[in-house]
Design a protein around this motif. Structure first.
Motif, mmCIF file in Angstrom:
data_model
loop_
_atom_site.group_PDB
_atom_site.id
_atom_site.type_symbol
_atom_site.label_atom_id
_atom_site.label_comp_id
_atom_site.label_asym_id
_atom_site.label_seq_id
_atom_site.Cartn_x
_atom_site.Cartn_y
_atom_site.Cartn_z
ATOM 1 N N TYR A 1 0.828 -1.202 0.000
ATOM 2 C CA TYR A 1 0.000 0.000 0.000
ATOM 3 C C TYR A 1 0.867 1.258 0.000
ATOM 4 O O TYR A 1 0.465 2.304 0.475
ATOM 5 C CB TYR A 1 -0.915 -0.004 1.229
ATOM 6 C CG TYR A 1 -1.785 -1.237 1.341
ATOM 7 C CD1 TYR A 1 -2.723 -1.534 0.353
ATOM 8 C CD2 TYR A 1 -1.675 -2.101 2.424
ATOM 9 C CE1 TYR A 1 -3.529 -2.656 0.447
ATOM 10 C CE2 TYR A 1 -2.478 -3.227 2.528
ATOM 11 C CZ TYR A 1 -3.404 -3.501 1.534
ATOM 12 O OH TYR A 1 -4.195 -4.615 1.629
ATOM 13 N N ARG A 2 2.048 1.131 -0.561
ATOM 14 C CA ARG A 2 3.045 2.217 -0.527
ATOM 15 C C ARG A 2 2.622 3.378 -1.425
ATOM 16 O O ARG A 2 2.272 3.192 -2.581
ATOM 17 C CB ARG A 2 4.392 1.658 -0.991
ATOM 18 C CG ARG A 2 5.551 2.614 -0.902
ATOM 19 C CD ARG A 2 6.843 1.905 -1.301
ATOM 20 N NE ARG A 2 6.763 1.322 -2.626
ATOM 21 C CZ ARG A 2 7.015 0.033 -2.905
ATOM 22 N NH1 ARG A 2 7.355 -0.805 -1.952
ATOM 23 N NH2 ARG A 2 6.918 -0.411 -4.138
ATOM 24 N N PRO A 3 2.675 4.617 -0.933
ATOM 25 C CA PRO A 3 2.363 5.802 -1.739
ATOM 26 C C PRO A 3 3.609 6.323 -2.453
ATOM 27 O O PRO A 3 4.740 5.946 -2.109
ATOM 28 C CB PRO A 3 1.879 6.811 -0.702
ATOM 29 C CG PRO A 3 2.717 6.480 0.503
ATOM 30 C CD PRO A 3 2.929 4.982 0.481
ATOM 31 N N SER A 4 3.391 7.192 -3.410
ATOM 32 C CA SER A 4 4.512 7.798 -4.127
ATOM 33 C C SER A 4 4.854 9.160 -3.527
ATOM 34 O O SER A 4 4.082 9.734 -2.752
ATOM 35 C CB SER A 4 4.163 7.986 -5.604
ATOM 36 O OG SER A 4 3.270 9.078 -5.774
ATOM 37 N N GLU A 5 5.994 9.674 -3.918
ATOM 38 C CA GLU A 5 6.431 10.988 -3.458
ATOM 39 C C GLU A 5 5.500 12.094 -3.957
ATOM 40 O O GLU A 5 5.351 13.133 -3.309
ATOM 41 C CB GLU A 5 7.867 11.254 -3.929
ATOM 42 C CG GLU A 5 8.925 10.523 -3.126
ATOM 43 C CD GLU A 5 9.042 11.077 -1.712
ATOM 44 O OE1 GLU A 5 9.748 12.081 -1.513
ATOM 45 O OE2 GLU A 5 8.394 10.504 -0.808
ATOM 46 N N ILE A 6 4.862 11.879 -5.100
ATOM 47 C CA ILE A 6 3.913 12.886 -5.604
ATOM 48 C C ILE A 6 2.759 13.038 -4.621
ATOM 49 O O ILE A 6 2.363 14.160 -4.266
ATOM 50 C CB ILE A 6 3.394 12.497 -6.999
ATOM 51 C CG1 ILE A 6 4.532 12.574 -8.017
ATOM 52 C CG2 ILE A 6 2.238 13.399 -7.425
ATOM 53 C CD1 ILE A 6 4.153 12.071 -9.397
ATOM 54 N N LEU A 7 2.213 11.911 -4.156
ATOM 55 C CA LEU A 7 1.125 11.966 -3.173
ATOM 56 C C LEU A 7 1.592 12.622 -1.882
ATOM 57 O O LEU A 7 0.870 13.425 -1.279
ATOM 58 C CB LEU A 7 0.603 10.558 -2.890
ATOM 59 C CG LEU A 7 -0.043 9.801 -4.051
ATOM 60 C CD1 LEU A 7 -0.552 8.444 -3.580
ATOM 61 C CD2 LEU A 7 -1.176 10.610 -4.664
ATOM 62 N N GLY A 8 2.802 12.293 -1.460
ATOM 63 C CA GLY A 8 3.332 12.888 -0.237
ATOM 64 C C GLY A 8 3.490 14.387 -0.337
ATOM 65 O O GLY A 8 3.184 15.129 0.609
#
Length: 419
Positions: free
Chosen positions: A249-256
């Motif tokens: 369920y890892r998010p990307s840096e863009i979402l962060g």
């Protein structure tokens, strides 16, 4: 004498459309654009990088909530899955949830191999603690209260009940990001909390989630649940629990990067919506004839993004909705004919009919489950009755206080004539 209703030929209260729009997306400006552009230009999109945007969001969100640990994931549903895994829920366990929530809440329970047990709501539109206690069995492992439409449920009673029966509490705050309850943020009363950063939520990165807790063991298990490769990237001395791997369920840096900017705007968003609701409530009749207001334990802490009235009977609620529409205020009962509302258990066919992705009928037929839960569309009659009479009204950052007062004036006019 009451003024003539617009539905009967009178002048409507609201003559110009009430502004619509989402909360977080409506306040997107150059700050979000610049943050995303900077990540794209860096070429560092994977979250495990130096000066990670995702890690920055986790740190800032934990500080905001006053908790020790926070983990960003790719959706609110993922956050619930990780939180449930974090507190030790799994095959053979039952988890009690309200009959009024998005189907994702039940899906997250199934996702960890546990069994959803659906309980009634009360006039708070949240879990009815008395019905929760009736539905506790030897197989119950956790209670999953949901804070719907920005209003925390009766948390004190739920937490007290959980302690009495030695149960875990995972709070679904997906629709209540930033909401507070008696001096503490929603999500920090139980063993773990979950936010959604979906497009429709208070703050948004399009899709994303956050699981948070003060308990390191809960956090670490949630982290393992979210990242299958994590145990391989850590030494034995870096974890306290036996590592495991499952989903990703890892998010990307863009979402962060988006989430960090939106988090910085949370106070302004909620300050505005809370002012709107305060103006709305101040204008409402103190002694209405045909309805009661939604019960709110802590009016100062809720998000202020919605209000609800519960009309005396279903037929009258339909008349109220029709009359309000003519006055320029759209409203409909939560449970009625038409487009199925996935926020009502009666439309959760995949749960009610125990549809499984596997021929074994998992999780309901899992050998470790010794219970015998049964579902039906009418299993929570009180919930269906309340939702069949509840009219909900939303507030958003594009509205002004005068709009809120007009909404209340329309309700007063209709109630005076029909109540």
């Amino acid at each position: 004498m009451p003024k003539r209703l617009a539905i009967d030929g009178g002048a409507p209260v609201i003559t110009e459309p009430i502004p619509g729009g989402m909360h977080g997306p409506s306040v997107i400006d150059e700050r979000e654009i610049n943050a995303v552009t900077e990540v794209l230009r860096s070429g560092k999109l994977f979250r495990f990088v130096e000066d990670s945007q995702v890690s920055g969001f986790e740190t800032e969100a934990a500080a905001k909530l006053g908790v020790k640990h926070a983990l960003m994931v790719n959706s609110g549903t993922s956050a619930l899955v990780c939180a449930l895994t974090g507190v030790g829920v799994g095959p053979g366990d039952e988890v009690i949830l309200p009959g009024y929530t998005f189907i994702a809440t039940a899906a997250a329970i199934v996702g960890v191999g546990a069994i959803p047990v659906i309980a009634e709501i009360d006039e708070s539109l949240g879990l009815d603690a008395a019905d929760v206690e009736r539905k506790i069995t030897p197989h119950t492992k956790a209670i999953l209260p949901v804070h719907m439409q920005g209003v925390p449920c009766r948390l004190e009673a739920i937490v007290e009940l959980a302690r009495k029966h030695n149960l875990k509490v995972v709070e679904d705050c997906c629709q209540c990001v930033g909401g507070e309850y008696k001096g503490k943020f929603a999500g920090t009363w139980g063993d773990a909390g979950a936010w959604s950063l979906n497009y429709y939520k208070v703050i948004s990165c399009g899709e994303g989630g956050l699981v948070f807790s003060d308990d390191y063991d809960v956090y670490e298990r949630a982290a393992f649940a979210a990242e299958p490769g994590l145990p391989m990237w850590m030494s034995d001395s870096e974890w306290q629990n036996k590592p495991f791997s499952c989903q990703c369920y890892r998010p990307s840096e863009i979402l962060g990067s988006l989430a960090r900017v939106q988090l910085s705007k949370l106070g302004d968003i909620l300050g505005h919506t809370r002012r709107l609701k305060k103006a709305f409530l101040a204008e409402l009749a103190e002694e209405p004839k045909g309805y009661i207001r939604q019960h709110v334990d802590d009016p100062s802490g809720e998000c202020g993004i919605s209000a609800a009235i519960i009309v005396c009977d279903k037929e009258l609620a339909v008349k109220y909705a029709e009359a309000l529409k003519a006055e320029g205020l759209n409203a409909g009962t939560a449970y009625n004919a038409g487009f199925p509302d996935r926020h009502i258990y009666a439309y959760w066919d995949s749960i009610l009919f125990k549809h499984s992705p596997h021929p074994s009928g998992y999780p309901w037929n899992d050998p470790s489950y010794r219970g015998d839960v049964a579902y039906s569309r009418d299993m929570c009659p009180i919930t269906l009755s309340i939702l069949g009479r509840a009219l909900r009204f939303g507030f958003n950052v594009n509205m002004q206080e005068e709009h809120a007062r007009l909404m209340a004036a329309a309700i007063n006019k209709v109630d005076a004539a029909l109540g």
